[in-house]
Design a protein around this motif. Structure first.
Motif, PDB file in Angstrom:
ATOM      1  N   LEU A  79      -9.483  15.738  28.084  1.00  0.00           N
ATOM      2  CA  LEU A  79      -8.091  15.453  28.435  1.00  0.00           C
ATOM      3  C   LEU A  79      -7.292  16.744  28.587  1.00  0.00           C
ATOM      4  N   ARG A  80      -7.577  17.728  27.718  1.00  0.00           N
ATOM      5  CA  ARG A  80      -6.902  19.025  27.834  1.00  0.00           C
ATOM      6  C   ARG A  80      -7.227  19.663  29.170  1.00  0.00           C
ATOM      7  N   ALA A  81      -8.515  19.637  29.512  1.00  0.00           N
ATOM      8  CA  ALA A  81      -8.956  20.307  30.739  1.00  0.00           C
ATOM      9  C   ALA A  81      -8.288  19.690  31.964  1.00  0.00           C
ATOM     10  N   ARG A  82      -8.001  18.402  31.893  1.00  0.00           N
ATOM     11  CA  ARG A  82      -7.400  17.706  33.039  1.00  0.00           C
ATOM     12  C   ARG A  82      -5.884  17.659  32.952  1.00  0.00           C
ATOM     13  N   SER A  83      -5.311  18.396  32.007  1.00  0.00           N
ATOM     14  CA  SER A  83      -3.858  18.383  31.814  1.00  0.00           C
ATOM     15  C   SER A  83      -3.319  16.978  31.581  1.00  0.00           C
ATOM     16  N   GLN A  84      -4.108  16.163  30.906  1.00  0.00           N
ATOM     17  CA  GLN A  84      -3.667  14.804  30.605  1.00  0.00           C
ATOM     18  C   GLN A  84      -3.240  14.662  29.149  1.00  0.00           C
ATOM     19  N   LEU A  85      -3.146  15.801  28.444  1.00  0.00           N
ATOM     20  CA  LEU A  85      -2.871  15.776  27.009  1.00  0.00           C
ATOM     21  C   LEU A  85      -1.693  16.668  26.676  1.00  0.00           C
ATOM     22  N   THR A  86      -0.736  16.117  25.935  1.00  0.00           N
ATOM     23  CA  THR A  86       0.318  16.927  25.326  1.00  0.00           C
ATOM     24  C   THR A  86       0.025  16.981  23.838  1.00  0.00           C
ATOM     25  N   GLU A  87      -0.017  18.177  23.286  1.00  0.00           N
ATOM     26  CA  GLU A  87      -0.325  18.336  21.864  1.00  0.00           C
ATOM     27  C   GLU A  87       0.845  18.943  21.119  1.00  0.00           C
ATOM     28  N   LEU A  88       1.189  18.347  19.994  1.00  0.00           N
ATOM     29  CA  LEU A  88       2.109  18.988  19.059  1.00  0.00           C
ATOM     30  C   LEU A  88       1.349  19.146  17.757  1.00  0.00           C
ATOM     31  N   ARG A  89       1.302  20.371  17.256  1.00  0.00           N
ATOM     32  CA  ARG A  89       0.527  20.615  16.041  1.00  0.00           C
ATOM     33  C   ARG A  89       1.440  21.163  14.955  1.00  0.00           C
ATOM     34  N   ALA A  90       0.877  21.479  13.798  1.00  0.00           N
ATOM     35  CA  ALA A  90       1.692  21.906  12.652  1.00  0.00           C
ATOM     36  C   ALA A  90       2.575  23.100  13.019  1.00  0.00           C
ATOM     37  N   ALA A  91       2.007  24.035  13.772  1.00  0.00           N
ATOM     38  CA  ALA A  91       2.776  25.224  14.143  1.00  0.00           C
ATOM     39  C   ALA A  91       4.009  24.848  14.962  1.00  0.00           C
ATOM     40  N   ASP A  92       3.878  23.801  15.787  1.00  0.00           N
ATOM     41  CA  ASP A  92       5.025  23.355  16.579  1.00  0.00           C
ATOM     42  C   ASP A  92       6.052  22.636  15.709  1.00  0.00           C
ATOM     43  N   LEU A  93       5.543  21.907  14.721  1.00  0.00           N
ATOM     44  CA  LEU A  93       6.407  21.005  13.967  1.00  0.00           C
ATOM     45  C   LEU A  93       7.166  21.700  12.836  1.00  0.00           C
ATOM     46  N   ARG A  94       6.681  22.859  12.397  1.00  0.00           N
ATOM     47  CA  ARG A  94       7.388  23.568  11.311  1.00  0.00           C
ATOM     48  C   ARG A  94       8.837  23.810  11.714  1.00  0.00           C
ATOM     49  N   PHE A  95       9.720  23.704  10.724  1.00  0.00           N
ATOM     50  CA  PHE A  95      11.105  24.094  10.980  1.00  0.00           C
ATOM     51  C   PHE A  95      11.154  25.601  11.237  1.00  0.00           C
ATOM     52  N   THR A  96      11.855  25.976  12.302  1.00  0.00           N
ATOM     53  CA  THR A  96      12.152  27.394  12.496  1.00  0.00           C
ATOM     54  C   THR A  96      13.243  27.766  11.485  1.00  0.00           C
ATOM     55  N   PRO A  97      13.450  29.056  11.252  1.00  0.00           N
ATOM     56  CA  PRO A  97      14.531  29.426  10.321  1.00  0.00           C
ATOM     57  C   PRO A  97      15.866  28.788  10.709  1.00  0.00           C
ATOM     58  N   ALA A  98      16.159  28.720  11.994  1.00  0.00           N
ATOM     59  CA  ALA A  98      17.426  28.124  12.425  1.00  0.00           C
ATOM     60  C   ALA A  98      17.466  26.634  12.086  1.00  0.00           C
ATOM     61  N   GLU A  99      16.349  25.957  12.305  1.00  0.00           N
ATOM     62  CA  GLU A  99      16.289  24.523  11.993  1.00  0.00           C
ATOM     63  C   GLU A  99      16.380  24.306  10.485  1.00  0.00           C
ATOM     64  N   ALA A 100      15.722  25.191   9.719  1.00  0.00           N
ATOM     65  CA  ALA A 100      15.799  25.085   8.258  1.00  0.00           C
ATOM     66  C   ALA A 100      17.249  25.246   7.797  1.00  0.00           C
ATOM     67  N   ALA A 101      17.942  26.191   8.408  1.00  0.00           N
ATOM     68  CA  ALA A 101      19.346  26.417   8.044  1.00  0.00           C
ATOM     69  C   ALA A 101      20.180  25.186   8.353  1.00  0.00           C
ATOM     70  N   GLU A 102      19.956  24.607   9.516  1.00  0.00           N
ATOM     71  CA  GLU A 102      20.714  23.409   9.894  1.00  0.00           C
ATOM     72  C   GLU A 102      20.444  22.278   8.907  1.00  0.00           C
ATOM     73  N   PHE A 103      19.180  22.144   8.518  1.00  0.00           N
ATOM     74  CA  PHE A 103      18.825  21.070   7.583  1.00  0.00           C
ATOM     75  C   PHE A 103      19.477  21.284   6.224  1.00  0.00           C
ATOM     76  N   LEU A 104      19.331  22.490   5.692  1.00  0.00           N
ATOM     77  CA  LEU A 104      19.786  22.725   4.321  1.00  0.00           C
ATOM     78  C   LEU A 104      21.306  22.704   4.211  1.00  0.00           C
ATOM     79  N   ASN A 105      21.989  23.284   5.192  1.00  0.00           N
ATOM     80  CA  ASN A 105      23.438  23.427   5.061  1.00  0.00           C
ATOM     81  C   ASN A 105      24.230  22.301   5.711  1.00  0.00           C
ATOM     82  N   ARG A 106      23.773  21.823   6.867  1.00  0.00           N
ATOM     83  CA  ARG A 106      24.547  20.761   7.515  1.00  0.00           C
ATOM     84  C   ARG A 106      24.129  19.387   6.995  1.00  0.00           C
ATOM     85  N   VAL A 107      22.823  19.115   7.036  1.00  0.00           N
ATOM     86  CA  VAL A 107      22.367  17.782   6.653  1.00  0.00           C
ATOM     87  C   VAL A 107      22.491  17.565   5.150  1.00  0.00           C
TER      88      VAL A 107
END
Lengths: 931, 78
Positions: free
Chosen positions: A195-223
């Protein structure tokens, strides 16, 4: 009865309004490829991301968020809430029948009529192959054009290869409007590289899903409203590495904490496992009663207030039923019912997820649930040092849950908790059910898993478990392992009898009956009819009268065996018994199977009104929309309506059968195509009939339905005769040795004597076998042959006999299909009998209608009168090109005599000229073609 | 077969029964070392699945020779 579908498994988790926006991930999800895979460890926000994605449109209604949301509109396909099907998987879905049932149920949340037939077929004792089910499902999906998502959450719980294979098949044949999304902790066994070879797959993995520092800041201070400094956020982000669950736990630990900085310093300076450290912090900040609630209810996959109350031993008002449970704590929360505590947990953001809009059902975040269960086990071990795990308090909680589920009619869930409690007696009772064992209702896999986990000593102590084991193996299609289990059951029974001297108690006799019943089924599968009949009778002798489930199966087995043996009377009795027992015990599938077989026997005995009533009854049982279970009834009705000359109704039922039959790889679809071909012939549509027959022949050969070829050939002979191609028809009939077809060919050749020579022994043969339907056909055709042979009195007598037999069933086409010779015979009989007169009138009316439908160019009848020897000599000379004068000289006949013969030849062949006579004679195979 | 499994972060000793008899050793660099007998590959995969489900960062899995265990057992018998 089928295992009920839990609506909570299909519920799309709600999106919280106060979450962190993740536009870079939403954009990836909007790519709209065939498969989107979200593969990351626990606690990385997989489910949260998906729910926020599918709930985006709802969020756009929030006035203040409009501008922000517009930036992230889907770019590839327009996503609507109604176009998302969600399925939350659990271990129970490793049973592929259950997986498919939930798959269909999920799809039905967006297309209510889809897969209805599939659900019915999954309830059958022997469901069709998975590919056939999926093919039907995919064809239904392809028929609609709206794009939609199917989301499978927590796919990592799937370990069963059949489910992976089903999904691989689904992916390989996915319609373009369908997009599959899988969330999992572990890469699934799917062809991801391809599926990857045919460009029929979108992958989101742990590296994609981790909060970036900016997202972490938004979570901790705003949410979470923590007002942390940049340095503090950076420290937390580094410690948790952007792991969302870790950040959430840390935030919960700091809320209301006067010394947040101290906590951060202590936490970031520690090497403790992040989850371990933080869960400890969060739990200790809860009232003791909440801690106890969390720990004890962690055994549940799903939570609702009443179920939690049951597990905790509380009554509806929140009071403890048992004074001994004093350690529940004394805070205000301990006096509240569980539904209140669940609401509190949700408000406190304590890892609880609602499973429906009414906030009745919840589940713990899986990661949190695993931790809670671990702590519960530790507490249990601490309070019972050296104690047997099976006797612990955890087992008691499972028993309470099992009891609640049982009281609320959720037997499969009750079964699972009984297994977890190691309560063998309770588990076995739940399998037996109230008249309908669990494994008779499609739950073979979990029952077999439990039985496989038991040591032989436990099974030997309960011979009924060995019998259940054999029964479940038979149901799940593993017949080769069945006999060893039955022998183990018999050995265990003998051992018990030796101990107790309990020879004739009811339970033992019932078990002996069950063993015989299973063996009868196995013998039937081997086509060992005599053994199957003997064992079925033995089973019915020993089975308890109240054991309706097994008695029904056994009686059906008996009916099938008798029918195979040719004993229609005994088969009919058995089927009627199955219908009455089956309806009493609510065994839907077996009742329909028996009624279908009964209808066919009634048809075979020319009892068409009875048969139609039987088939209509099946349709009433099945209801709307049409399902594959009704396909046999539809075909039966098609045959009967054809016979009653209601061609429109016949076609409607026939087409329904052809639509439904492929769901079960049924060979009767070929027979039905043959019937529809004959119907088109009757309507004068020779082209349509030819096309349908070609399709029927192709179907029969492709699927190797050898037994249906003869039906196709029979119809082909009819059509060839209809077209006047007597030579080809003769070839086919002779090659396949079909008596009625050969007789028809002889009649078309003007040779009624030969037709009679075939028909008389055939009729005696079918009479001897009591094949009433075949006998009636033979009589009708024999009457036509006698008529053609000039034996008018015999013909009239035989038609009269046939009419007497056919009138009770209302047969029409049996006579009309024979054409004008039969019309002549009936006309002569018209004024002779009282009641029969009305029937004959009805038939002649049908003949009249038939004339209007037949194009005159195709109206071809066999010669009414055969050519004499002299006429044949003259015809041969005409074919050689001789003139009348030359024939006169050759045969020493007067010229006028030759002309007289010509007139009679032309009359018999229904032609006007010499050339026409030659052509007609050749087509009727009267003259050899080589001449 | 004896395996050593390295995990990032320190586990408390109460996790020993969760990991079915493996010993837990905490190293100064913040790593937990799980050591102990694993009867077969299926059991090893079961252990790894527990690691997966808890979100524990897995650093390495190493097969250790069986010799030391036998020697250890002999020593205990004395």
């Amino acid at each position: 009865m089928s295992t009920p579908i839990l609506a909570t498994k299909l519920y799309i988790p709600p999106s919280r309004l106060d979450i962190v926006r993740r536009p870079r991930l939403i954009e990836r999800l909007n790519e709209g490829r065939k498969l989107t895979l979200i593969s990351a460890p626990a606690g990385f926000g997989k489910t949260t991301l998906l729910s926020s994605w599918v709930n985006q449109k709802d969020e756009s209604r929030e006035a203040g968020m409009k501008d922000e949301v517009k930036k992230f509109q889907p770019s590839v396909f327009s996503l609507q809430p109604s176009q998302v099907a969600w399925l939350s998987l659990d271990k129970g879905d490793n049973d592929h029948a259950r997986f498919l049932a939930y798959l269909v149920a999920a799809l039905q949340t967006i297309a209510p009529t889809i897969g209805a037939g599939v659900l019915a077929s999954l309830q059958a004792p022997q469901p069709p192959p998975v590919e056939a089910i999926l093919t039907t499902l995919l064809n239904e999906i392809a028929a609609s054009h709206d794009p939609f998502l199917l989301i499978l959450d927590d796919y990592h719980v799937i370990e069963a290869q059949p489910v992976d294979q089903a999904l691989t098949f689904l992916l390989a044949h996915l319609p373009p409007q369908m997009h599959l999304v899988i969330a999992t902790r572990e890469d699934p066994h799917l062809p991801l590289a391809r599926l990857r070879a045919r460009s029929q797959l979108t992958e989101l993995r742990a590296a994609d899903l981790r909060f970036t520092p900016a997202e972490a800041a938004e979570f901790l201070n705003r949410v979470m409203s923590l007002n942390l400094s940049t340095e503090e956020i950076a420290a937390l982000d580094a410690r948790t590495e952007g792991w969302i669950a870790g950040l959430q736990l840390a935030a919960l630990s700091m809320q209301g904490q006067p010394d947040a900085a101290g906590f951060i310093q202590s936490f970031t300076g520690s090497h403790h496992f992040v989850l371990d450290y933080l869960v400890e912090e969060v739990l200790h900040r809860q009232p003791e009663s909440v801690q106890m609630f969390l720990l004890r209810t962690s055994i549940l996959d799903r939570l609702c207030g009443p179920l939690c109350d049951a597990v905790l031993g509380k009554d509806e008002g929140g009071r403890m039923k048992d004074e001994k449970e004093t350690n529940f704590g004394s805070s205000a929360l301990s006096l509240q019912p569980s539904s209140f505590i669940l609401e509190y947990l949700e408000r406190a953001n304590l890892f609880i997820v609602p499973l429906d809009n009414e906030r009745r059902w919840y589940r713990y975040h899986h990661l949190f649930a695993d931790l809670l269960r671990q702590r519960l086990r530790q507490n249990d071990a601490a309070s019972h040092p050296g104690g047997d795990i099976e006797g612990g308090i955890v087992a008691e909680y499972h028993i309470r849950a099992s009891q609640w589920y049982e009281d609320n009619g959720l037997e499969l869930e009750a079964f699972h908790h009984a297994v977890a409690a190691h309560d063998i007696e309770r588990t076995e009772r739940l399998i037996e059910g109230k008249g309908m064992p669990l494994h008779f209702r499609g739950a073979m896999a979990p029952v077999l898993r439990w039985l496989e986990s038991l040591p032989a000593a436990v099974l030997d102590a309960r011979p009924s478990l060995w019998v259940t084991y054999a029964s479940a193996l038979m149901m799940s299609g593993h017949p080769s392992d069945v006999e060893s289990k039955l022998q183990a059951a018999e050995a265990a029974l003998r051992a018990q009898q030796a101990q107790r001297n309990a020879q004739d108690d009811d339970k033992t006799r019932d078990l002996i009956g069950q063993i015989a019943a299973i063996r009868a089924l196995a013998a039937a599968a081997q086509n060992d009819v005599k053994t199957s009949i003997t064992l079925s009778h033995r089973a019915l002798e020993y089975l308890h009268p109240d054991n309706l489930a097994v008695r029904t199966v056994t009686t059906l087995t008996l009916g099938v065996a008798y029918e195979f043996q040719g004993d229609r009377a005994a088969a009919r009795q058995a089927y009627n018994d199955v219908i009455s027992i089956g309806q009493a015990s609510g065994n839907f599938m077996l009742t329909i199977a028996a009624a279908s077989s009964l209808g066919q026997i009634q048809e075979a005995e020319n009892q068409l009104y009875l048969a139609a009533k039987t088939y209509q009854r099946i349709l009433q049982m099945v209801g709307d929309p049409a399902q594959w279970t009704a396909s046999v009834a539809h075909f039966g009705l098609a045959r009967i309506f054809y016979e009653w000359n209601d061609l429109e109704a016949a076609e409607r039922h026939g087409q329904l059968h052809i639509q439904l039959a492929p769901q079960i790889e049924c060979d009767t679809s070929v027979s039905c195509e043959v019937l529809l071909a004959r119907l088109k012939l009757a309507q004068g549509d020779v082209g349509g009939a030819g096309a349908m027959l070609a399709q029927a022949e192709q179907s029969a050969r492709q699927h190797n339905f050898a037994n249906r070829i003869t039906e196709v050939i029979t119809a082909q002979v009819l059509m060839l005769l209809h077209q006047g191609d007597v030579a080809s028809a003769a070839h086919l009939a002779e090659k396949h040795s079909l008596p009625l077809s050969r007789a028809r060919v002889y009649l078309a050749q003007g040779n009624p004597a030969a037709a009679l020579a075939v028909l008389e022994p055939w009729r005696r043969q079918v009479e001897a076998k009591s094949w009433q339907d075949e006998c009636l056909k033979a009589m009708v055709l024999q009457a036509v042959a006698l008529h053609a042979h000039g034996q008018e009195n015999k013909a009239a007598q035989l038609v009269g006999d046939a009419l007497a037999l056919a009138e009770p069933g209302g047969f029409i086409r049996l006579f009309v299909d024979e054409g004008s010779p039969m019309a002549e015979l009936l006309t002569r009989l018209k004024d002779k009998g009282g009641r029969m007169n009305e029937y004959i009138h009805k038939l002649l009316t049908a003949f009249g209608q038939q004339e209007k439908m037949q194009p005159s160019s195709f109206r071809l009848q066999p010669l009414i009168e055969p050519l004499s020897q002299r006429e044949l000599e003259i015809l041969q000379l005409i074919a050689q090109g001789l003139s009348n004068s030359e024939i006169s000289e050759r045969l020493f006949l007067a010229l006028d005599t030759v002309k007289g013969h010509n007139r009679r030849i032309f009359g018999k062949l229904q032609v006007q000229r010499r050339t026409e006579a030659v052509a007609k004679a050749r087509s009727l195979n009267i003259l050899p073609r080589s001449n | 077969m004896v395996y050593q499994i390295r995990l990032k972060g320190h586990l408390g000793s109460q996790w020993a029964d969760w990991f079915e008899g493996l010993t837990i050793r905490l190293e100064d660099n913040g790593i937990t070392l799980l050591t102990g007998p694993v009867i077969d590959q299926a059991a090893l995969y079961g252990l790894l699945k527990k690691v997966r489900d808890l979100g524990l960062p897995l650093l390495s899995v190493q097969h250790v020779e069986t010799g030391p265990v036998k020697a250890k057992e002999t020593h205990q018998n004395h």
